[in-house]
Design a protein around this motif. Sequence first.
Motif, PDB file in Angstrom:
ATOM      1  N   GLU A  69      23.420  -0.994 -11.237  1.00  0.00           N
ATOM      2  CA  GLU A  69      24.436  -1.967 -10.844  1.00  0.00           C
ATOM      3  C   GLU A  69      24.006  -2.718  -9.584  1.00  0.00           C
ATOM      4  O   GLU A  69      23.245  -2.205  -8.770  1.00  0.00           O
ATOM      5  CB  GLU A  69      25.768  -1.260 -10.588  1.00  0.00           C
ATOM      6  CG  GLU A  69      26.307  -0.513 -11.793  1.00  0.00           C
ATOM      7  CD  GLU A  69      26.511  -1.409 -13.006  1.00  0.00           C
ATOM      8  OE1 GLU A  69      27.023  -2.535 -12.824  1.00  0.00           O
ATOM      9  OE2 GLU A  69      26.165  -1.001 -14.127  1.00  0.00           O
ATOM     10  N   ARG A 120      24.605   0.158  -2.677  1.00  0.00           N
ATOM     11  CA  ARG A 120      24.553   1.608  -2.486  1.00  0.00           C
ATOM     12  C   ARG A 120      25.908   2.165  -2.050  1.00  0.00           C
ATOM     13  O   ARG A 120      26.341   3.224  -2.532  1.00  0.00           O
ATOM     14  CB  ARG A 120      23.466   1.958  -1.461  1.00  0.00           C
ATOM     15  CG  ARG A 120      22.066   1.702  -2.007  1.00  0.00           C
ATOM     16  CD  ARG A 120      21.035   1.550  -0.911  1.00  0.00           C
ATOM     17  NE  ARG A 120      20.761   2.800  -0.183  1.00  0.00           N
ATOM     18  CZ  ARG A 120      19.966   3.763  -0.620  1.00  0.00           C
ATOM     19  NH1 ARG A 120      19.395   3.655  -1.800  1.00  0.00           N
ATOM     20  NH2 ARG A 120      19.735   4.842   0.109  1.00  0.00           N
ATOM     21  N   SER A 121      26.580   1.432  -1.168  1.00  0.00           N
ATOM     22  CA  SER A 121      27.873   1.918  -0.665  1.00  0.00           C
ATOM     23  C   SER A 121      28.922   1.914  -1.767  1.00  0.00           C
ATOM     24  O   SER A 121      29.777   2.785  -1.842  1.00  0.00           O
ATOM     25  CB  SER A 121      28.356   1.058   0.503  1.00  0.00           C
ATOM     26  OG  SER A 121      27.375   1.037   1.502  1.00  0.00           O
ATOM     27  N   LEU A 131      27.364   4.545  -5.189  1.00  0.00           N
ATOM     28  CA  LEU A 131      26.959   5.951  -5.049  1.00  0.00           C
ATOM     29  C   LEU A 131      28.158   6.791  -4.602  1.00  0.00           C
ATOM     30  O   LEU A 131      29.000   6.327  -3.835  1.00  0.00           O
ATOM     31  CB  LEU A 131      25.807   6.089  -4.050  1.00  0.00           C
ATOM     32  CG  LEU A 131      24.471   5.445  -4.455  1.00  0.00           C
ATOM     33  CD1 LEU A 131      23.466   5.531  -3.302  1.00  0.00           C
ATOM     34  CD2 LEU A 131      23.899   6.114  -5.703  1.00  0.00           C
ATOM     35  N   PRO A 182      30.154  10.404  -2.994  1.00  0.00           N
ATOM     36  CA  PRO A 182      30.137  11.040  -1.669  1.00  0.00           C
ATOM     37  C   PRO A 182      29.020  12.071  -1.444  1.00  0.00           C
ATOM     38  O   PRO A 182      28.384  12.061  -0.395  1.00  0.00           O
ATOM     39  CB  PRO A 182      31.510  11.722  -1.558  1.00  0.00           C
ATOM     40  CG  PRO A 182      32.257  11.408  -2.796  1.00  0.00           C
ATOM     41  CD  PRO A 182      31.434  10.532  -3.675  1.00  0.00           C
ATOM     42  N   LYS A 215      25.721  10.227  -1.082  1.00  0.00           N
ATOM     43  CA  LYS A 215      25.629   9.554   0.223  1.00  0.00           C
ATOM     44  C   LYS A 215      25.356  10.568   1.329  1.00  0.00           C
ATOM     45  O   LYS A 215      24.585  10.315   2.248  1.00  0.00           O
ATOM     46  CB  LYS A 215      26.943   8.822   0.524  1.00  0.00           C
ATOM     47  CG  LYS A 215      27.114   7.544  -0.258  1.00  0.00           C
ATOM     48  CD  LYS A 215      28.401   6.858   0.158  1.00  0.00           C
ATOM     49  CE  LYS A 215      28.685   5.672  -0.737  1.00  0.00           C
ATOM     50  NZ  LYS A 215      30.068   5.199  -0.603  1.00  0.00           N
ATOM     51  N   ARG A 216      26.008  11.717   1.217  1.00  0.00           N
ATOM     52  CA  ARG A 216      25.794  12.764   2.224  1.00  0.00           C
ATOM     53  C   ARG A 216      24.320  13.181   2.236  1.00  0.00           C
ATOM     54  O   ARG A 216      23.725  13.354   3.301  1.00  0.00           O
ATOM     55  CB  ARG A 216      26.698  13.967   1.917  1.00  0.00           C
ATOM     56  CG  ARG A 216      26.636  15.074   2.950  1.00  0.00           C
ATOM     57  CD  ARG A 216      27.571  16.220   2.602  1.00  0.00           C
ATOM     58  NE  ARG A 216      28.975  15.829   2.662  1.00  0.00           N
ATOM     59  CZ  ARG A 216      29.817  15.858   1.632  1.00  0.00           C
ATOM     60  NH1 ARG A 216      29.426  16.274   0.455  1.00  0.00           N
ATOM     61  NH2 ARG A 216      31.063  15.472   1.790  1.00  0.00           N
TER      62      ARG A 216
END
Lengths: 486, 93
Positions: free
Chosen positions: A331, A346-347, A350, A352, A355-356
Amino acid sequence: MTVFPTTIADAKKMLEAKKISALDLTNLFISRIENLDKQLGAYTQTCFESARNQAIALDKSGDFSAPLAGIPYSLKDVVSKKGLKNTAGSKILENYESPYDATVAELLEKSGAILLGKVNTDEFTQGSSCENSALQLTRNPWNDKKVPGGSSGGSAASVAKYLGLFSIGTDTGGSIRQPANFCGVTGLKVSYGRVSRSGIISYASSFDSIGPIAPTVDCVARVLEVIAGKDEKDATTPNISVEKYSNSLSEESNLSGKKIGVIKEFIEADGFDTDLKKSFEGTVEKIKKLGGEVVEISLPLTKYAIPTYYLLVKAEASTNLARYDGIRFGETADVSTLEEQYTKTRSEFLGPEVKRAIMMGTYTLSAGYFDAYYVKAAKVRTLIKEEYEKAFAQLDAIIAPVTPFSAFDIGEKTSDPLAMYLADIFTVTANLAGICGVSIPTEKVHDLPAGIQILGKAFNEKEILEIGAVLEKDYNFTAIREKELV
Amino acid sequence: MISKEDIIKVAGLSRLSLTDKEIEDYQKEFTNILGFFDILSEVNTDGVIATAQITGLENVTTEDVVMSFDSEKLLKCSNQTKVKTQIAVSAVM
């Protein structure tokens, strides 16, 4: 009604004797998926038409000599299969279609196995319950309020419910053995490098191993024979010969002459459920009764395994996940400049835990912290590997619990990442040391499947499968699973 | 406690944008998890070689041969605008 084959060997026998056609067998599993998977949520996509076509072609040829001819199976949704989506349980790859086959998928197609579809995983295989999948919830087939485990939760749940006779999963720190344990099936984590990783979406490249989840030890052995070996496309696969793992399995019915270790630090681990501990002690007694010699060993570095593991895998994951930038695949957020596009894509897409991992890995790999964190952990990894090598110098195998607790409630443990990490204590050491392990179900505890894992020297899958087959026969958990889940 | 500035800096390097709430959560979580990692300092690793490749394979080489692959298929994987056989990206600045 047609007799329902519940193992690869049974299905193969029926197909070869023409007691069932490949098409009828395929349709039998397809109708199970259609009737039962709505509730279970294991399959993320299916390919019934191509499955039927493949079965028809097999029937027409009448040749069932290929090792897995006509055997229906699924792939975890990180294994590339041309023409099918490869979502990794993530929004960012929700619409991504593989342009080529993973080596494993190619080998299975050649072996005559019939692909029914792809099954759910925690996002980018990061998780232990399938709850991190951004696409759907998968339930435990024994109790639909419980998680199936993860990250290969779709593989374990679908196999336990007989929505396929095997599934290919991935294990970076327990992601095959733990869900197999929660769902009461057999899961094989191969030695690092035994099976090619080519075409499989990476979590942590120096830890990832690819292997089968199936009803029995014989089933995983038969699949391993097909998928193991050196692959030019994966430089980390050594040139070590592939054995006929399934050949010697039925010969032994006791464990005499086997020296099997029990890790003291595992038994004394904090938070190890008392009923599961009792069950594990029962297995130790059974091994003795079957003629095996049990030795308690101490591996003092066990207490450093979880921090070493998480530090290294999240670092490797952060670099592997850098490719999800919205440019070449997946995407893309709609913004005007390139850097904004990376960040927004990415924000937005993706989840949690992923991202962590990126944040944690970027932190520990950044200038000024690299030596103190990453290099330090990579050195401790060397010591952990040596500790296992020393132990195996005088042992045939190690027997260990798989998880400190039974399958937990959906939603119960998602809020505290550190607590989730600690639950992997019994499985991560095998990946740190690069050794192999097979998890097999033994009995029911808390009205849910319980089991053990047998750990073996690197590239000695034969040994652990043999020991596993003896214990499997003695426990006969298959009878319980067939009674409740067929 | 890990500072807010550190979290914002790492988020920038990670190409992730965080809300104020996320920054605050990461501060707490990272302090916990990194504190947990600190236990490794107890292990004496003097003279130990770091492991990056567990089976010990080194310098595995392969012939540098061009293999044909239908580039159309790869281009199809991208949502970006295509110009001939290339992907057009947004302006860098």
